[in-house]
Design a protein around this motif. Structure first.
Motif, PDB file in Angstrom:
ATOM      1  N   ASP A  70      41.173 -30.547  23.738  1.00 42.83           N
ATOM      2  CA  ASP A  70      41.694 -29.872  24.943  1.00 42.83           C
ATOM      3  C   ASP A  70      40.665 -29.942  26.060  1.00 42.83           C
ATOM      4  OD1 ASP A  70      44.009 -29.077  23.611  1.00 42.83           O
ATOM      5  OD2 ASP A  70      43.080 -27.217  22.893  1.00 42.83           O
ATOM      6  N   MET A  95      44.814 -26.193  25.632  1.00 45.35           N
ATOM      7  CA  MET A  95      45.115 -24.974  24.863  1.00 45.35           C
ATOM      8  C   MET A  95      46.427 -25.144  24.109  1.00 45.35           C
ATOM      9  SD  MET A  95      44.158 -21.268  26.397  1.00 45.35           S
ATOM     10  CE  MET A  95      45.411 -21.158  27.582  1.00 45.35           C
ATOM     11  N   HIS A  96      46.468 -24.773  22.872  1.00 45.56           N
ATOM     12  CA  HIS A  96      47.779 -24.786  22.217  1.00 45.56           C
ATOM     13  C   HIS A  96      47.968 -23.612  21.268  1.00 45.56           C
ATOM     14  CE1 HIS A  96      45.188 -27.577  20.002  1.00 45.56           C
ATOM     15  NE2 HIS A  96      45.773 -27.115  18.915  1.00 45.56           N
ATOM     16  N   VAL A  97      49.262 -23.369  21.011  1.00 46.74           N
ATOM     17  CA  VAL A  97      49.655 -22.190  20.226  1.00 46.74           C
ATOM     18  C   VAL A  97      49.892 -22.579  18.777  1.00 46.74           C
ATOM     19  CG1 VAL A  97      51.452 -20.435  19.946  1.00 46.74           C
ATOM     20  CG2 VAL A  97      50.720 -21.116  22.237  1.00 46.74           C
ATOM     21  N   ILE A  98      49.360 -21.797  17.874  1.00 42.70           N
ATOM     22  CA  ILE A  98      49.625 -22.027  16.444  1.00 42.70           C
ATOM     23  C   ILE A  98      50.400 -20.822  15.911  1.00 42.70           C
ATOM     24  CG2 ILE A  98      48.584 -22.374  14.166  1.00 42.70           C
ATOM     25  CD1 ILE A  98      46.111 -23.421  15.763  1.00 42.70           C
ATOM     26  N   ASN A  99      51.585 -21.088  15.393  1.00 39.08           N
ATOM     27  CA  ASN A  99      52.372 -19.991  14.804  1.00 39.08           C
ATOM     28  C   ASN A  99      51.820 -19.649  13.434  1.00 39.08           C
ATOM     29  OD1 ASN A  99      54.241 -19.643  16.912  1.00 39.08           O
ATOM     30  ND2 ASN A  99      55.300 -21.496  16.255  1.00 39.08           N
ATOM     31  N   MET A 100      51.566 -18.393  13.212  1.00 35.72           N
ATOM     32  CA  MET A 100      50.995 -17.988  11.922  1.00 35.72           C
ATOM     33  C   MET A 100      51.996 -17.223  11.061  1.00 35.72           C
ATOM     34  SD  MET A 100      47.034 -17.052  12.781  1.00 35.72           S
ATOM     35  CE  MET A 100      46.765 -16.416  11.123  1.00 35.72           C
ATOM     36  N   GLU A 101      52.713 -16.283  11.663  1.00 34.06           N
ATOM     37  CA  GLU A 101      53.707 -15.481  10.922  1.00 34.06           C
ATOM     38  C   GLU A 101      53.123 -14.906   9.626  1.00 34.06           C
ATOM     39  OE1 GLU A 101      56.624 -14.563  12.090  1.00 34.06           O
ATOM     40  OE2 GLU A 101      56.531 -15.849  13.877  1.00 34.06           O
ATOM     41  N   HIS A 102      51.920 -14.389   9.715  1.00 37.58           N
ATOM     42  CA  HIS A 102      51.282 -13.812   8.525  1.00 37.58           C
ATOM     43  C   HIS A 102      51.425 -12.286   8.562  1.00 37.58           C
ATOM     44  CE1 HIS A 102      48.233 -13.283   5.359  1.00 37.58           C
ATOM     45  NE2 HIS A 102      47.808 -12.264   6.093  1.00 37.58           N
ATOM     46  N   ASP A 103      52.175 -11.740   7.615  1.00 35.90           N
ATOM     47  CA  ASP A 103      52.380 -10.291   7.581  1.00 35.90           C
ATOM     48  C   ASP A 103      51.275  -9.637   6.737  1.00 35.90           C
ATOM     49  OD1 ASP A 103      53.186  -7.640   7.190  1.00 35.90           O
ATOM     50  OD2 ASP A 103      55.288  -8.175   7.384  1.00 35.90           O
ATOM     51  N   VAL A 104      50.452  -8.855   7.416  1.00 38.40           N
ATOM     52  CA  VAL A 104      49.279  -8.248   6.771  1.00 38.40           C
ATOM     53  C   VAL A 104      49.703  -7.303   5.645  1.00 38.40           C
ATOM     54  CG1 VAL A 104      47.281  -6.759   7.180  1.00 38.40           C
ATOM     55  CG2 VAL A 104      47.922  -8.465   8.873  1.00 38.40           C
ATOM     56  N   PHE A 105      50.741  -6.490   5.872  1.00 40.79           N
ATOM     57  CA  PHE A 105      51.168  -5.541   4.836  1.00 40.79           C
ATOM     58  C   PHE A 105      51.878  -6.241   3.672  1.00 40.79           C
ATOM     59  CE2 PHE A 105      51.257  -2.260   8.406  1.00 40.79           C
ATOM     60  CZ  PHE A 105      49.995  -1.808   8.088  1.00 40.79           C
ATOM     61  N   ILE A 159      44.672 -21.420  20.859  1.00 37.15           N
ATOM     62  CA  ILE A 159      43.292 -21.896  20.704  1.00 37.15           C
ATOM     63  C   ILE A 159      42.960 -23.030  21.666  1.00 37.15           C
ATOM     64  CG2 ILE A 159      43.077 -21.259  18.265  1.00 37.15           C
ATOM     65  CD1 ILE A 159      43.554 -24.304  17.673  1.00 37.15           C
ATOM     66  N   LEU A 170      53.532  -5.711  10.043  1.00 32.02           N
ATOM     67  CA  LEU A 170      52.381  -5.993  10.907  1.00 32.02           C
ATOM     68  C   LEU A 170      52.079  -7.474  10.753  1.00 32.02           C
ATOM     69  CD1 LEU A 170      50.167  -5.164  12.807  1.00 32.02           C
ATOM     70  CD2 LEU A 170      48.803  -4.472  10.874  1.00 32.02           C
ATOM     71  N   ALA A 181      51.102  -9.011   2.416  1.00 27.28           N
ATOM     72  CA  ALA A 181      50.078  -9.533   1.498  1.00 27.28           C
ATOM     73  C   ALA A 181      49.751  -8.464   0.459  1.00 27.28           C
ATOM     74  CB  ALA A 181      48.825  -9.925   2.283  1.00 27.28           C
ATOM     75  N   ILE A 223      48.399 -17.595  17.325  1.00 25.56           N
ATOM     76  CA  ILE A 223      47.132 -17.597  18.071  1.00 25.56           C
ATOM     77  C   ILE A 223      47.169 -18.757  19.056  1.00 25.56           C
ATOM     78  CG2 ILE A 223      45.688 -16.476  16.328  1.00 25.56           C
ATOM     79  CD1 ILE A 223      44.728 -19.240  15.444  1.00 25.56           C
ATOM     80  N   ILE A 280      50.728 -11.205  12.099  1.00 25.54           N
ATOM     81  CA  ILE A 280      49.959 -12.034  13.036  1.00 25.54           C
ATOM     82  C   ILE A 280      50.918 -13.150  13.424  1.00 25.54           C
ATOM     83  CG2 ILE A 280      47.837 -13.329  13.448  1.00 25.54           C
ATOM     84  CD1 ILE A 280      46.775 -12.173  10.768  1.00 25.54           C
ATOM     85  N   LYS A 281      51.490 -13.025  14.607  1.00 29.22           N
ATOM     86  CA  LYS A 281      52.556 -13.945  14.997  1.00 29.22           C
ATOM     87  C   LYS A 281      51.979 -15.319  15.347  1.00 29.22           C
ATOM     88  CE  LYS A 281      56.018 -14.238  18.636  1.00 29.22           C
ATOM     89  NZ  LYS A 281      56.253 -13.642  19.966  1.00 29.22           N
TER      90      LYS A 281
END
Lengths: 138, 223
Positions: free
Chosen positions: A132, B1-11, A127, A120, B13, A125, A122-123
């Motif tokens: 901007d 507007m811009h995109v920030i890659n997070m790639e944070h896997d909740v499980f 913003i 699971l 953690a 966001i 969080i790929k």
């Protein structure tokens, strides 16, 4: 229901990252969810929206991309569960069961080791920042 | 507007925290089991039996997870083993963070076997590792013989399956062998034990499985 605690974690991470990047608003939150997790995308989205009320993520689109399971077999095969592996069986009505039952190596037919489908993530966001907005108004 | 890659896997953690817990348990040479299963499957009773038979040989501690109340914890305390109740409040499972906190309250120097009784549930505990050496799922025949296929992932991801209350299988019109076959169809490598609290031989099989796991893990931890 464990969606609420997961949504809390997602909300905290999203807020922290957005604020660290000077966000004034979070427009999109994109998740990747393995098909084998016991998490319900609609409930998760509902919980996230409830938590985000009054914050910069309040109006964010909550996008969930589903990820099929993947396998690794002793014979050397590595890859996703092939749609062809999912047998037509009237008893297997739940998607989860269909995928778990299809967890056999498409090459040698033995039960293979699960390597993906339980994540699971969080790929990303999307913003909006003060900059901007300033650029838009020019 | 811009995109920030997070790639944070909740499980992930939670998985990382579970790894931390298991490293700590290995340091103190403690063998930990995570006992999962539905409400009323007989988790508490089977744990009590294991404690009764093993407490003279090994030092045992228990983490008793429940949504509310401490009934289970008081049953273990009556057997004279240190017990930490963990009330999750609204949550339907234990997670690595709750176990990490509970570990601080346990004298690990004086523990050989740590039994963690998860909250009664066949769904939510699947996604959350705790820092256990052995994941056990207990089901009872009274849950109906379709309970296995309704909850495939817990059987796919456990390392021991117990079918309990087999003495009443006939009365509730359930075939325990079908349940065993269903478990093996989902996970062909998993050991399956059939138990009843009224059948000492079946309890011995359950208890010796725990003891075997403890001995094997001990050996690995000493290396």
């Amino acid at each position: 229901m464990h969606e609420f605690s997961i949504a809390c974690e997602i909300f905290e991470q999203v807020q922290a990252t957005a604020l660290a990047h000077g966000a004034t608003e979070v427009k999109h939150v994109t998740l990747q969810m393995g098909r084998l997790t016991h998490t319900n995308p609609e409930q998760l989205s509902f919980c996230f929206k409830a938590l985000a009320e009054g914050s910069i993520s309040e109006n964010a689109d909550f996008i969930v991309e589903m990820v099929p399971p993947s396998l690794e077999c002793a014979c050397g095969y590595m890859g996703p569960v092939d749609e062809k592996q999912i047998r037509e069986n009237s008893e297997l009505k739940s998607e989860l069961l269909v995928y778990v039952a299809a967890m056999e190596c498409p090459v040698c037919g033995k039960q293979a080791h699960m390597t993906g489908g339980r994540e699971l993530i969080i790929k990303s966001i999307e913003i909006e920042t003060e900059k901007d907005l300033a650029a838009d108004s020019k | 507007m811009h995109v920030i890659n997070m790639e944070h896997d909740v499980f992930k953690a939670n998985d990382k925290l579970a790894e931390k817990n298991i490293t700590k348990l290995d340091k103190y040479q403690v063998f930990s089991v995570n006992v999962m299963g539905a409400i009323g499957s007989g988790k508490t009773t089977l744990i009590e039996e294991a404690i009764k038979h093993l407490k003279d040989k090994y030092k045992i501690a228990v983490i008793a997870g429940d949504v509310v109340a401490e009934m289970d914890a008081s049953r273990f305390r009556k057997l004279g083993v240190p017990t930490i109740p963990v009330n999750t409040g609204k949550e339907c499972h234990l997670d690595a963070k709750l176990v990490e906190k509970a570990l601080d309250k346990i004298d690990l120097n004086n523990t050989d076997l740590l039994i963690i009784e998860n909250v009664g549930n066949l769904i939510c505990p699947v996604d959350f590792k705790l820092g256990e050496h052995l994941r056990i799922v207990i089901v009872s025949v009274t849950e109906g013989d379709d309970i296995i296929l309704k909850h495939p992932m817990i059987f796919k991801t456990s390392e021991l399956a117990v079918i309990n209350k087999v003495d009443v299988a006939h009365a509730v019109d359930v075939n325990a062998d079908k349940m065993r076959d269903d478990i093996l169809s989902l996970n062909p490598d998993i050991p399956v034990i059939l138990t009843s609290k009224h059948d000492l031989e079946s309890l011995k099989a359950w208890i010796s499985f725990i003891e075997l796991g403890l001995r094997r893990t001990r050996e690995a931890q000493r290396k």
